[in-house]
Design a protein around this motif. Structure first.
Motif, PDB file in Angstrom:
ATOM      1  N   ARG A 180       0.797  -1.227   0.187  1.00  0.00           N
ATOM      2  CA  ARG A 180      -0.115  -0.063   0.165  1.00  0.00           C
ATOM      3  C   ARG A 180       0.840   1.154  -0.051  1.00  0.00           C
ATOM      4  NH1 ARG A 180      -5.548  -0.645   1.868  1.00  0.00           N
ATOM      5  NH2 ARG A 180      -5.432   1.540   2.574  1.00  0.00           N
ATOM      6  N   HIS A 181       2.087   1.182   0.857  1.00  0.00           N
ATOM      7  CA  HIS A 181       2.988   2.217   0.798  1.00  0.00           C
ATOM      8  C   HIS A 181       3.496   2.680  -0.432  1.00  0.00           C
ATOM      9  CE1 HIS A 181       6.303   4.511   3.230  1.00  0.00           C
ATOM     10  NE2 HIS A 181       5.690   5.269   2.377  1.00  0.00           N
ATOM     11  N   ALA A 182       4.049   1.484  -1.129  1.00  0.00           N
ATOM     12  CA  ALA A 182       4.586   1.473  -2.601  1.00  0.00           C
ATOM     13  C   ALA A 182       3.500   2.024  -3.457  1.00  0.00           C
ATOM     14  CB  ALA A 182       4.848   0.110  -2.878  1.00  0.00           C
ATOM     15  N   ALA A 183       2.362   1.831  -3.482  1.00  0.00           N
ATOM     16  CA  ALA A 183       1.140   2.189  -4.355  1.00  0.00           C
ATOM     17  C   ALA A 183       1.188   3.846  -4.206  1.00  0.00           C
ATOM     18  CB  ALA A 183      -0.109   1.489  -4.107  1.00  0.00           C
ATOM     19  N   VAL A 184       1.121   4.213  -2.819  1.00  0.00           N
ATOM     20  CA  VAL A 184       1.028   5.820  -2.760  1.00  0.00           C
ATOM     21  C   VAL A 184       2.103   6.330  -3.416  1.00  0.00           C
ATOM     22  CG1 VAL A 184       1.053   7.523  -0.958  1.00  0.00           C
ATOM     23  CG2 VAL A 184      -0.496   5.417  -0.762  1.00  0.00           C
ATOM     24  N   LEU A 185       3.420   5.825  -3.272  1.00  0.00           N
ATOM     25  CA  LEU A 185       4.424   6.449  -3.733  1.00  0.00           C
ATOM     26  C   LEU A 185       4.721   6.500  -5.287  1.00  0.00           C
ATOM     27  CD1 LEU A 185       7.282   5.024  -1.266  1.00  0.00           C
ATOM     28  CD2 LEU A 185       6.368   7.451  -1.141  1.00  0.00           C
ATOM     29  N   LEU A 186       4.143   5.380  -5.830  1.00  0.00           N
ATOM     30  CA  LEU A 186       4.232   5.472  -7.103  1.00  0.00           C
ATOM     31  C   LEU A 186       3.122   6.303  -7.731  1.00  0.00           C
ATOM     32  CD1 LEU A 186       4.547   1.726  -7.539  1.00  0.00           C
ATOM     33  CD2 LEU A 186       6.265   3.097  -8.439  1.00  0.00           C
ATOM     34  N   GLY A 187       1.884   6.385  -7.059  1.00  0.00           N
ATOM     35  CA  GLY A 187       0.873   7.332  -7.594  1.00  0.00           C
ATOM     36  C   GLY A 187       1.481   8.877  -7.654  1.00  0.00           C
ATOM     37  N   GLU A 188       2.251   9.012  -6.514  1.00  0.00           N
ATOM     38  CA  GLU A 188       2.798  10.462  -6.567  1.00  0.00           C
ATOM     39  C   GLU A 188       3.991  10.730  -7.466  1.00  0.00           C
ATOM     40  OE1 GLU A 188       3.937  10.447  -2.578  1.00  0.00           O
ATOM     41  OE2 GLU A 188       2.086  11.101  -1.604  1.00  0.00           O
ATOM     42  N   GLY A 189       4.450   9.676  -8.344  1.00  0.00           N
ATOM     43  CA  GLY A 189       5.171   9.715  -9.242  1.00  0.00           C
ATOM     44  C   GLY A 189       6.612   9.226  -8.891  1.00  0.00           C
ATOM     45  N   ALA A 190       6.851   8.584  -7.877  1.00  0.00           N
ATOM     46  CA  ALA A 190       8.148   8.072  -7.535  1.00  0.00           C
ATOM     47  C   ALA A 190       8.534   7.140  -8.607  1.00  0.00           C
ATOM     48  CB  ALA A 190       8.163   7.439  -5.988  1.00  0.00           C
ATOM     49  N   PRO A 191       9.937   6.855  -8.829  1.00  0.00           N
ATOM     50  CA  PRO A 191      10.361   5.916  -9.997  1.00  0.00           C
ATOM     51  C   PRO A 191      10.357   4.449  -9.192  1.00  0.00           C
ATOM     52  CG  PRO A 191      11.913   7.831 -10.036  1.00  0.00           C
ATOM     53  CD  PRO A 191      10.866   7.987  -8.815  1.00  0.00           C
ATOM     54  N   ALA A 192      10.061   3.384  -9.839  1.00  0.00           N
ATOM     55  CA  ALA A 192       9.826   2.064  -9.135  1.00  0.00           C
ATOM     56  C   ALA A 192      11.290   1.749  -8.579  1.00  0.00           C
ATOM     57  CB  ALA A 192       9.367   0.891 -10.524  1.00  0.00           C
ATOM     58  N   LEU A 193      12.130   2.072  -9.219  1.00  0.00           N
ATOM     59  CA  LEU A 193      13.589   1.810  -8.644  1.00  0.00           C
ATOM     60  C   LEU A 193      13.968   2.362  -7.247  1.00  0.00           C
ATOM     61  CD1 LEU A 193      15.913  -0.185  -9.002  1.00  0.00           C
ATOM     62  CD2 LEU A 193      17.187   1.751 -10.150  1.00  0.00           C
ATOM     63  N   ASP A 194      13.322   3.450  -7.378  1.00  0.00           N
ATOM     64  CA  ASP A 194      13.633   4.343  -5.816  1.00  0.00           C
ATOM     65  C   ASP A 194      12.685   3.559  -4.972  1.00  0.00           C
ATOM     66  OD1 ASP A 194      15.287   5.847  -7.221  1.00  0.00           O
ATOM     67  OD2 ASP A 194      13.706   7.788  -7.155  1.00  0.00           O
ATOM     68  N   VAL A 195      11.435   3.202  -5.347  1.00  0.00           N
ATOM     69  CA  VAL A 195      10.241   2.591  -4.250  1.00  0.00           C
ATOM     70  C   VAL A 195      11.011   1.222  -3.759  1.00  0.00           C
ATOM     71  CG1 VAL A 195       8.064   1.394  -3.914  1.00  0.00           C
ATOM     72  CG2 VAL A 195       8.477   3.840  -5.410  1.00  0.00           C
ATOM     73  N   VAL A 196      11.806   0.339  -4.792  1.00  0.00           N
ATOM     74  CA  VAL A 196      12.381  -0.701  -4.376  1.00  0.00           C
ATOM     75  C   VAL A 196      13.372  -0.671  -3.575  1.00  0.00           C
ATOM     76  CG1 VAL A 196      14.006  -2.544  -5.196  1.00  0.00           C
ATOM     77  CG2 VAL A 196      11.828  -1.804  -6.583  1.00  0.00           C
TER      78      VAL A 196
END
Length: 239
Positions: free
Chosen positions: A176-192
């Protein structure tokens, strides 16, 4: 927008979130996984309903037909109802046997239906009547605290109060946290890297299972069916 929603935090240790929503037309909704259970009220075609909805361990698609309004109290980890073992609610719901525009039945008793701003007062009444209890250790360890009891005791108390293991809670909340970050435009690698996934395929599997979306779809969002409530928790240091 066919689905509109509003939500807020709470200063009650028993409550994680209070929310309300409205739908119009016929739509499908992606119900994302959640590690919390909630009490939900909704009105559809003039009829009022109330139900306890348990934690959801995978994403699913829900159909929404017609115009309806809903209001819910999402409970904090560690909050439970002794008369209803939480294990019965995992990936399930229990509807109240009776509800109208003012009252509903819970634990065989009638209660006044609360509002968005009066959720805390209502929960206080449930606590005083011993309908709701809370194990503070559970919320503490779920948020990364160190318990003063053994690991087996911690795990038992977490499962008893939430219906889930600590590992399952962590996986769901991280997605859920990852989904919020990605929805805000964070790159997938940064989320990883930020959330401790092994690699991008690990992130992708988690998102598909718990959110029902790919990272690309979460970033674009155009043309997708709505998601159930996702929100950013400030100061979340678990990941």
């Amino acid at each position: 927008m066919p689905i509109e929603s509003d939500h807020r935090g709470s200063d009650s240790p028993y409550i994680a979130r209070v929310w309300r929503g409205r739908t119009s037309g016929q739509e499908s909704l992606t119900s994302v996984a959640t590690s919390n259970w909630e009490l939900v009220f909704w009105e559809f075609e003039g009829a009022v309903h109330a139900a306890l909805r348990g934690p959801e361990t995978i994403a699913s698609t829900a159909r929404i037909a017609g115009d309806s309004e809903a209001f819910g109290i999402t409970f904090a980890h560690g909050t439970s109802m002794p008369h209803l073992p939480i294990a019965r609610l995992v990936d399930a719901e229990v509807e109240s046997p009776y509800a109208d525009g003012r009252r509903f039945v819970l634990r065989g008793e009638e209660w006044e239906i609360p509002g968005f701003e009066s959720a805390e007062d209502f929960v206080d009444k449930l606590v005083r009547a011993d309908v709701l209890t809370r194990d503070p250790l559970v919320d503490e360890v779920v948020w990364g605290g160190i318990a003063k009891v053994g690991a087996r005791s911690v795990q038992r108390r977490v499962v008893t109060a939430t219906g889930l293991t600590q590992g399952a809670i962590r996986q769901i909340d991280r997605a859920r946290h990852a989904a919020v970050l990605l929805g805000e435009g964070a790159p997938a690698l940064d989320v990883v890297h930020r959330l401790g996934y092994y690699d991008q395929p690990h992130l992708a599997r988690s998102l598909q299972r718990f959110i029902g979306r790919t990272a690309t779809r979460l970033r674009r969002r155009d043309g997708d069916e709505p998601l159930s409530l996702l929100y950013k928790i400030e100061g979340d240091e678990r990941f």
